[in-house]
Scaffold this active site. Structure first.
Site, PDB file in Angstrom:
ATOM      1  CE  LYS A  47      -5.327   8.988   3.908  1.00 29.05           C
ATOM      2  NZ  LYS A  47      -6.313   8.774   4.763  1.00 29.05           N
ATOM      3  CE1 TYR A 275      24.899  -7.148  -1.483  1.00 33.14           C
ATOM      4  CE2 TYR A 275      22.816  -6.372  -2.037  1.00 33.14           C
ATOM      5  CZ  TYR A 275      24.139  -5.808  -1.850  1.00 33.14           C
ATOM      6  OH  TYR A 275      24.705  -4.922  -2.137  1.00 33.14           O
TER       7      TYR A 275
HETATM    8  C1  LIG Z   1      -7.622   8.092   3.968  1.00 34.39           C
HETATM    9  C2  LIG Z   1      -8.894   8.494   4.455  1.00 34.39           C
HETATM   10  C3  LIG Z   1      -9.887   8.482   3.554  1.00 34.39           C
HETATM   11  C4  LIG Z   1      -9.720   7.781   2.061  1.00 34.39           C
HETATM   12  O1  LIG Z   1     -10.003   6.728   2.210  1.00 34.39           O
HETATM   13  P1  LIG Z   1      -9.846   5.791   0.598  1.00 34.39           P
HETATM   14  O2  LIG Z   1     -10.257   4.266   1.240  1.00 34.39           O
HETATM   15  O3  LIG Z   1      -8.563   5.775   0.108  1.00 34.39           O
HETATM   16  O4  LIG Z   1     -10.749   6.337  -0.038  1.00 34.39           O
HETATM   17  C5  LIG Z   1     -11.103   8.834   3.902  1.00 34.39           C
HETATM   18  N1  LIG Z   1     -11.227   9.577   5.261  1.00 34.39           N
HETATM   19  C6  LIG Z   1     -10.305   9.516   6.119  1.00 34.39           C
HETATM   20  C7  LIG Z   1     -10.767  10.099   7.097  1.00 34.39           C
HETATM   21  C8  LIG Z   1      -9.043   9.007   5.773  1.00 34.39           C
HETATM   22  O5  LIG Z   1      -8.092   8.972   6.732  1.00 34.39           O
END
Ligand SMILES: *Cc1c(COP(=O)(O)O)cnc(C)c1O
Length: 383
Positions: A47, A275
């Site tokens: 993702k 800045y």
């Molecule tokens: C993002 C996510 C993961 C992965 O988590 P990590 O800590 O990056 O391994 C697993 N399960 C769900 C439902 C998630 O949203």
């Protein structure tokens, strides 16, 4: 069209870029794969553009080295992978409610996460209309209080979906709220609730469905949480979810962030920099302007706190980080030239800068830093 060689060399004309170490990604995948029982599947979470690493390249690499499923957050993330030719099963971890979304998911063979009978009915209606089965995952809330059916009601929910003729349950899953906590009590409690549900389902003859619960931290911390599949994001990218989980499995960071010196200048003592003049030179200094800024994903809150590597040496960043540029103090380094490479994250010589240091300095988590890098920075595969 650029040739492959031109593409891999294209960073030579960039002011800033991200190197994606595909050998490290492949090795991380293999090491994590070896940590799992042979019957446990590995779902690679890609993702948010694979946590900023580039979803397609990452998906191709992890699927070639032991992952069999992919997880995305949204429907467009899933469609982009399908359009690029990815055929592995894809689970959408986010929640979907609109009939038009259901249609899209069916068209592109993306599997939804269902939390309620109402959601299940939307999918079931569409599947009836198609006269074809749709694959779904049922999520059970065991303590995260985000998606999922409350664990106390889960058996009834699963039975409800089971009776819908055109839905095929591909998985029952839950998500840990603090698997990275050295104190395992909450993780154990969530696991106990999940197992209670699985046992009740088994006694109703629904015992064979795929169960999955573990994220990176749980995968590393607790093998009893692996069940039939694990969902790993962060660790694939070579970052440990917590210091106490180091060394369980050898992992190497996949992402290196580099930029270039775009201008060198000498400034007299008492000159203000950037800045707001948040930094005033205490003495005459040699300053380098570097071509990366907060619009690329270098948080402005790191101003005056960031260290970078130049010619293998650590130097400090000075003054406010600006949108596209930042300044570093190179008074102690000889022989620098405009165009020289500056490393913000990753290795240069013997030294290495880590995303953990950035997260600690900012009081945030490594996940947020990684997915904060913008698409303005080209991702250059290296191996
Ligand atoms: C993002 C996510 C993961 C992965 O988590 P990590 O800590 O990056 O391994 C697993 N399960 C769900 C439902 C998630 O949203």
């Amino acid at each position: 069209m650029l040739s492959q060689e031109q593409l891999t060399r294209s960073h030579e004309c960039e002011r800033a870029w991200i190197e994606i170490d595909l050998a490290a990604l492949a090795a991380n995948t293999q090491h994590l794969r070896q940590w799992l029982a042979p019957t446990t599947e590995l779902l690679a979470v890609v993702k948010a553009d694979a946590y900023g690493h580039g979803a397609l390249t990452v998906a191709q690499t992890v699927l070639a080295h032991g992952a069999t499923w992919l997880g995305v957050a949204t429907i467009p993330e899933g469609i982009a992978l399908r359009q690029a030719g990815i055929t592995a099963p894809i689970l959408v971890l986010g929640s979907v409610n609109l009939p038009v979304q259901v249609q899209m998911m069916a068209e592109w063979q993306l599997q939804p996460t269902l939390s309620t009978p109402k959601q299940a009915l939307i999918f079931s209606d569409y599947a009836d209309h198609l006269r074809e089965p749709l694959d779904v995952h049922l999520m059970i809330d065991t303590g995260m209080s985000r998606l999922g059916c409350p664990w106390q009601d889960a058996v009834g929910f699963v039975q409800f979906v089971q009776r819908l003729p055109h839905l095929r349950i591909q998985g029952i899953y839950s998500h840990f709220a603090s698997a990275d906590d050295p104190d395992p009590s909450l993780m154990r409690q969530q696991q106990a609730y999940f197992e209670q549900v699985c046992q009740d389902l088994a006694s109703l003859g629904l015992g064979s469905v795929r169960r999955h619960m573990a994220n990176s931290a749980a995968t590393l911390a607790n093998r009893s949480s692996h069940y039939d599949m694990v969902r790993i994001g962060l660790s694939l990218y070579g970052v440990y979810p917590a210091p106490h989980l180091r060394d369980v499995v050898p992992l190497r960071p996949v992402m290196q962030v580099r930029s270039r010196i775009t201008l060198l200048k000498e400034i007299p003592a008492h000159t203000g920099i950037s800045y707001g003049h948040q930094f005033i030179a205490p003495k005459a200094m040699k300053i380098a302007v570097v071509g990366i800024g907060y619009a690329d994903g270098v948080p402005r809150l790191l101003s005056n706190k960031l260290e970078v590597l130049v010619q293998g040496q650590r130097v400090r960043q000075v003054g406010a980080i600006t949108m596209d540029q930042l300044m570093i103090d190179v008074s102690d380094i000889d022989g620098l030239q405009e165009g020289d490479v500056v490393t913000l994250l990753g290795e240069d010589g013997e030294d290495r800068l880590t995303v953990e240091t950035w997260a600690d300095t900012l009081g945030t988590i490594t996940w947020e830093i990684l997915c904060g890098f913008k698409n303005r920075l080209p991702r250059i595969p290296v191996s």
